[in-house]
Design a protein around this motif. Structure first.
Motif, PDB file in Angstrom:
ATOM      1  N   LYS A 121      -2.607   5.121 -11.035  1.00  0.00           N
ATOM      2  CA  LYS A 121      -3.501   4.484 -10.069  1.00  0.00           C
ATOM      3  C   LYS A 121      -4.921   4.445 -10.624  1.00  0.00           C
TER       4      LYS A 121
ATOM      5  N   GLU B 249       1.042   4.013  -2.979  1.00  0.00           N
ATOM      6  CA  GLU B 249       0.736   5.427  -2.721  1.00  0.00           C
ATOM      7  C   GLU B 249       1.811   6.362  -3.251  1.00  0.00           C
ATOM      8  N   ARG B 250       3.054   5.911  -3.304  1.00  0.00           N
ATOM      9  CA  ARG B 250       4.146   6.746  -3.793  1.00  0.00           C
ATOM     10  C   ARG B 250       4.146   6.903  -5.304  1.00  0.00           C
TER      11      ARG B 250
ATOM     12  N   ASN C  21      -0.355   9.666  -9.400  1.00  0.00           N
ATOM     13  CA  ASN C  21      -1.785   9.370  -9.530  1.00  0.00           C
ATOM     14  C   ASN C  21      -2.181   8.871 -10.913  1.00  0.00           C
TER      15      ASN C  21
ATOM     16  N   ASN D 187       0.826  -1.214   0.000  1.00  0.00           N
ATOM     17  CA  ASN D 187       0.000   0.000   0.000  1.00  0.00           C
ATOM     18  C   ASN D 187       0.857   1.259   0.000  1.00  0.00           C
ATOM     19  N   GLU D 188       1.932   1.261   0.766  1.00  0.00           N
ATOM     20  CA  GLU D 188       2.810   2.430   0.817  1.00  0.00           C
ATOM     21  C   GLU D 188       3.504   2.661  -0.519  1.00  0.00           C
TER      22      GLU D 188
END
Length: 101
Positions: free
Chosen positions: A80, A73-74, A77, A69-70
């Motif tokens: 994603k 997130e990096r 966007n 997840n981390e």
């Protein structure tokens, strides 16, 4: 991922060795393939790491899910939200045209 079969017959400590190697591979992958959104989405799928973490409560599965997840997130966007998975299939969120844009 064949960790569920192993988790049925192994303890947390036994699986932890394999998960540690996999975590190191993921850390390297973040540097060599930083926009590898497909892998993160599959690992985050309902039948993947969340399932293993919830079913077996092994610390190593929870830590791996946190790392996935981390790292996800990096990512920018733009990489994603292209697709997700449910219990049975891959669900496209963005059309191929929007992905290419």
């Amino acid at each position: 991922m064949h960790y569920e079969g192993m988790a049925q017959f192994s303890e947390d400590k036994e699986i932890e060795k394999l998960i540690t190697k996999f975590k190191m591979t993921l850390m390297k992958r973040e540097k060599t393939a930083p926009y590898n959104y497909q892998e993160y989405e599959l690992l985050k799928g309902k039948n993947a790491l969340p399932f293993l973490a919830e079913r077996y409560h092994y610390t190593c599965f929870n830590e791996l899910l946190k790392q996935v997840n981390e790292q996800n997130e990096r990512m920018p966007n733009e990489f994603k939200g292209h697709f997700t998975t449910d219990e049975e299939e891959i669900i496209t969120i963005r059309t191929q045209v929007k992905i290419q844009q």
